[in-house]
Design an enzyme around this catalytic site. Structure first.
Site, mmCIF file in Angstrom:
data_model
loop_
_atom_site.group_PDB
_atom_site.id
_atom_site.type_symbol
_atom_site.label_atom_id
_atom_site.label_comp_id
_atom_site.label_asym_id
_atom_site.label_seq_id
_atom_site.Cartn_x
_atom_site.Cartn_y
_atom_site.Cartn_z
ATOM 1 N N ARG A 80 37.614 54.044 46.636
ATOM 2 C CA ARG A 80 37.956 53.256 44.943
ATOM 3 C C ARG A 80 38.380 54.242 44.135
ATOM 4 O O ARG A 80 37.473 55.120 43.651
ATOM 5 C CB ARG A 80 36.701 52.442 45.260
ATOM 6 C CG ARG A 80 36.514 51.201 43.828
ATOM 7 C CD ARG A 80 35.753 50.965 43.025
ATOM 8 N NE ARG A 80 35.948 49.795 43.964
ATOM 9 C CZ ARG A 80 33.830 49.707 44.299
ATOM 10 N NH1 ARG A 80 33.331 49.940 43.296
ATOM 11 N NH2 ARG A 80 33.656 48.319 44.583
ATOM 12 N N ARG A 150 32.457 52.337 35.924
ATOM 13 C CA ARG A 150 33.165 52.130 36.123
ATOM 14 C C ARG A 150 34.620 51.970 35.293
ATOM 15 O O ARG A 150 35.136 51.960 34.423
ATOM 16 C CB ARG A 150 33.541 50.175 36.826
ATOM 17 C CG ARG A 150 31.307 50.656 37.519
ATOM 18 C CD ARG A 150 31.115 51.422 38.757
ATOM 19 N NE ARG A 150 30.421 50.678 39.150
ATOM 20 C CZ ARG A 150 29.937 50.146 40.258
ATOM 21 N NH1 ARG A 150 30.747 49.255 40.987
ATOM 22 N NH2 ARG A 150 28.753 49.804 40.507
ATOM 23 N N LYS A 212 25.398 50.126 36.796
ATOM 24 C CA LYS A 212 26.542 50.057 37.008
ATOM 25 C C LYS A 212 26.427 49.492 35.594
ATOM 26 O O LYS A 212 26.319 48.786 34.709
ATOM 27 C CB LYS A 212 26.971 49.284 37.983
ATOM 28 C CG LYS A 212 26.427 47.681 38.328
ATOM 29 C CD LYS A 212 27.373 47.012 39.173
ATOM 30 C CE LYS A 212 27.170 47.561 40.223
ATOM 31 N NZ LYS A 212 28.719 46.322 41.426
ATOM 32 N N LYS A 214 30.522 48.422 32.781
ATOM 33 C CA LYS A 214 31.604 47.747 33.027
ATOM 34 C C LYS A 214 32.102 47.447 32.448
ATOM 35 O O LYS A 214 31.305 47.053 30.879
ATOM 36 C CB LYS A 214 32.039 46.469 34.386
ATOM 37 C CG LYS A 214 31.589 46.783 35.584
ATOM 38 C CD LYS A 214 31.533 45.653 36.284
ATOM 39 C CE LYS A 214 31.320 45.969 37.915
ATOM 40 N NZ LYS A 214 31.030 44.976 38.303
ATOM 41 N N CYS A 431 36.189 37.835 46.987
ATOM 42 C CA CYS A 431 35.635 39.093 47.016
ATOM 43 C C CYS A 431 35.784 39.335 48.982
ATOM 44 O O CYS A 431 36.554 38.780 49.855
ATOM 45 C CB CYS A 431 34.301 39.113 47.469
ATOM 46 S SG CYS A 431 33.665 38.665 48.304
ATOM 47 N N CYS A 437 32.454 44.137 54.102
ATOM 48 C CA CYS A 437 31.035 44.689 52.700
ATOM 49 C C CYS A 437 29.286 44.315 53.723
ATOM 50 O O CYS A 437 28.762 43.460 54.377
ATOM 51 C CB CYS A 437 31.383 43.305 52.115
ATOM 52 S SG CYS A 437 29.631 43.773 51.018
ATOM 53 N N CYS A 476 28.202 36.540 49.571
ATOM 54 C CA CYS A 476 26.925 36.670 48.346
ATOM 55 C C CYS A 476 26.539 37.099 47.077
ATOM 56 O O CYS A 476 27.455 36.475 45.938
ATOM 57 C CB CYS A 476 26.061 38.179 49.157
ATOM 58 S SG CYS A 476 26.470 39.438 48.163
ATOM 59 N N CYS A 480 31.069 39.224 43.594
ATOM 60 C CA CYS A 480 31.839 39.705 43.030
ATOM 61 C C CYS A 480 33.530 39.448 42.977
ATOM 62 O O CYS A 480 34.350 39.915 42.243
ATOM 63 C CB CYS A 480 32.620 41.059 44.518
ATOM 64 S SG CYS A 480 30.789 42.140 44.819
#
Ligand code: SRM
Ligand code: SF4
Length: 567
Positions: A80, A150, A212, A214, A431, A437, A476, A480
């Site tokens: 990424r 991120r 994480k 953001k 997503c 994934c 899931c 995302c």
């Protein structure tokens, strides 16, 4: 009384030990790169490569077959890129496309909903190559994954106005300011000599963040970045056509765990207004508080939203003021009215043109419907300006001169890049999910295009085909695809089964609520038909789908998700 998550009687998570023992994210990644026995990374390195912007994956479509053949799963990495504000030049695009076409298993580029791109299917032996290509063209993938700040988002298209340009520069400054300082990335991937001075992480600390993190910079009235899903947000306040400061909002996040009522989605909360000169010190204060106060004993409760819930917003705010040596002013007035990208041609500040191309679920590939990858490649060879990636997984060809407009348009038409799509489709999102994934429970990207066609047919049946419903799918409950900020959100439970959430709003300021649990695609369509029919008959003038659902009390409005989301 607040709980100290990290006191010594509680056990730190495994990830905390991995970070602590990693020697500033080096681990033994370099040794693994030389190991030809496996195509994967071993031990802690599996997790550490994420800080360098890569995930180890395997093709889930092939898992059973390879297992039967007693073969190792087909390991390959996803990389990424870091692209604050989503701007990438034509030249950079050409180099990326060339690597992807020659050296990856899938030969596609995937635009993400955080304004960057992912390359799936890179074999371990090709990893150094891609990092060195990125470096040569002025890009990197540092800190695009794991427990750091991120890719920083910014309202798309910096050429739309001087304000956009200025905010784009802030996105870059914030991203650079909060980057890991470790030299591990340069040593491992760029073969730069090991520096023997002691590493130091002045902002992130030796064990980085608990989870994480953001960040967005956003220009009202356009909430394309979905700011309410982010940990830290800077809303531009404009006076006399200039950005004079930011409203700061913190603590958004969308992921949940099915059935775990200790997890909930949460919308970012207002802290206060700051002038521009305070931006970096406030960003740093918020990040260091989350570093020090965030939960390192339970990763499911480790994001900023849980820290705020634990200590209270007032105490968090006071600490930001102390650490940044500022006093927040009251929030200045702002209003969001739009979220989606407007597809097609637009003029920019310099009287040049930009063309926004709809990319279904962000996948850049060639197929029977359109030659998107080849078309963008062709455009990149003649286009002197930039490409801009949006938080809605689309791409803008920007800074097209009047002379070049026809040429670019002709290429776009001949490769099938300009198409008429329903508003429903243009505003939908999925997503990645299967096959790459590892966490996917149900299909998302691969199911949505056909599913949308079925919903389009329902809309047509009730003469609603010109209307928008923000419909999003996530494979899931990590969410995302930002399903928990949509009017109709699907969240995967198992193969072919989803939870159906309804009642979010158009601009992304209301969380939807569960309507039906664990149902099949067919059942979802039956429910949607029923609801769309009612909406078409009983809606007030121009009433949006999500607002209709709430007004009619088809589900209870989620006002405070901590109390309302599950109950
Ligand atoms: Fe995500 C994990 C893909 C945006 C919440 N996400 C993953 C991984 C890396 C799976 C993994 O950990 O092994 C997925 C890789 C799939 C693949 O094969 O590519 C993945 N996430 C994506 C992308 C590509 C979805 C897309 O189709 O665009 C987005 C990449 C963004 C980027 O460029 O950085 C992406 N992920 C999001 C968002 C939306 C957003 O940020 O606006 C969310 C919800 C917002 C939030 O953070 O609350 C999101 N992803 C997660 C989570 C849950 C985190 C949590 O708070 O619990 C995970 C799992 C985890 O971190 O443990 C996850
Ligand atoms: Fe994978 Fe789940 Fe994220 Fe979809 S929502 S990309 S299935 S982690």
């Amino acid at each position: 009384m607040t709980k100290n998550f990290n006191k010594s009687s509680l056990t730190l998570t495994k990830e905390e030990h991995i970070k602590e023992n990693s020697n500033y994210l080096r681990g033994t990644i370099s040794d693994d790169l030389k190991n030809e026995i496996t195509n994967g990374f071993t031990g802690d390195n599996f997790s550490l490569i994420r800080f360098h912007g890569m995930y180890q994956q395997d093709d889930r479509d092939l898992r059973i077959e390879r297992n039967e053949q007693k073969l190792e799963p087909r390991h390959a990495m996803m990389l990424r890129c870091r692209l604050p504000g989503g701007v990438i030049s034509s030249e950079q695009w050409l180099k990326i496309d060339s690597f992807v076409s020659k050296n990856t298993l899938y030969k596609t580029i995937r635009l993400t909903n955080r304004q960057t791109f992912q390359i799936h299917g890179i074999l371990k032996k090709n990893l150094k190559n891609i990092h060195q290509i990125l470096h040569k063209i002025g890009l990197d993938s540092l800190g695009t994954a794991n427990d750091v700040n991120r890719n920083v988002l910014c309202t798309s298209d910096p050429m739309e106005s001087k304000i956009h340009q200025e905010c784009y520069e802030w996105a870059q400054k914030i991203s650079n300011h909060l980057l890991p300082h470790t030299k591990a990335y340069a040593e491992i991937w760029l073969d730069q000599k090991k520096v023997f001075s002691t590493d130091h992480e002045p902002i992130l600390g030796k064990t980085y963040l608990p989870r994480k993190f953001k960040t967005t910079v956003v220009i009202p009235p356009h909430n394309d970045v979905d700011l309410y899903a982010n940990d830290m947000n800077f809303i531009a306040i404009i006076e006399n056509k200039k950005v004079i400061g930011f409203n700061v909002l913190i603590g958004g996040g969308l992921s949940i765990t099915h059935g775990n009522k200790q997890t909930w989605p949460f919308l970012a909360l207002e802290l206060g207004y700051i002038t521009l000169d305070k931006t970096l010190s406030v960003a740093q204060a918020i990040v260091t508080i989350q570093r020090d106060w965030g939960n390192r004993t339970n990763r499911k409760n480790a994001k900023t939203r849980y820290t705020i819930q634990n200590v209270g917003l007032k105490i968090f705010k006071k600490e930001v003021e102390k650490r940044a040596n500022i006093t927040f002013e009251p929030i200045r007035s702002y209003l969001f009215t739009t979220r989606g990208d407007s597809i097609g041609w637009k003029k920019d500040i310099n009287n040049n043109w930009s063309l926004t191309i709809f990319v279904e679920n962000g996948r850049i590939c060639d197929n029977n419907n359109q030659l998107l990858k080849s078309g963008l490649l062709k455009i990149a060879t003649v286009h002197k300006g930039n490409f801009r990636l949006t938080s809605n997984q689309n791409i803008i060809i920007s800074e097209i001169s009047n002379e070049n407009k026809n040429k670019i348009e002709n290429i776009a038409i001949s490769y099938g890049l300009i198409k008429t799509n329903s508003k429903l489709r243009e505003n939908s999102m999925a997503c990645v999910s299967f096959p790459t994934c590892p966490l996917a429970m149900a299909e998302a990207e691969r199911m949505l295009p056909v599913f949308i066609t079925k919903v389009e047919n329902i809309m047509l049946k009730y003469s609603m085909e010109k209307e928008i419903i923000i419909l999003r799918v996530s494979g899931c409950p990590n969410g995302c695809g930002r399903s928990l900020l949509s009017e109709v959100g699907l969240i995967g439970k198992s193969i072919g089964r989803y939870n159906l959430y309804i009642g979010g709003n158009r601009i992304g300021t209301r969380i939807p609520k569960i309507y039906k649990e664990n149902i099949t695609e067919k059942e979802i369509l039956v429910h949607l038909e029923f609801l769309i029919k009612d909406w078409s008959i009983y809606r007030k003038e121009n009433e949006h789908f999500g607002d209709f659902i709430i007004r009619k009390k088809i589900v209870k409005e989620v006002i405070n998700p901590i109390h309302d989301f599950w109950n």
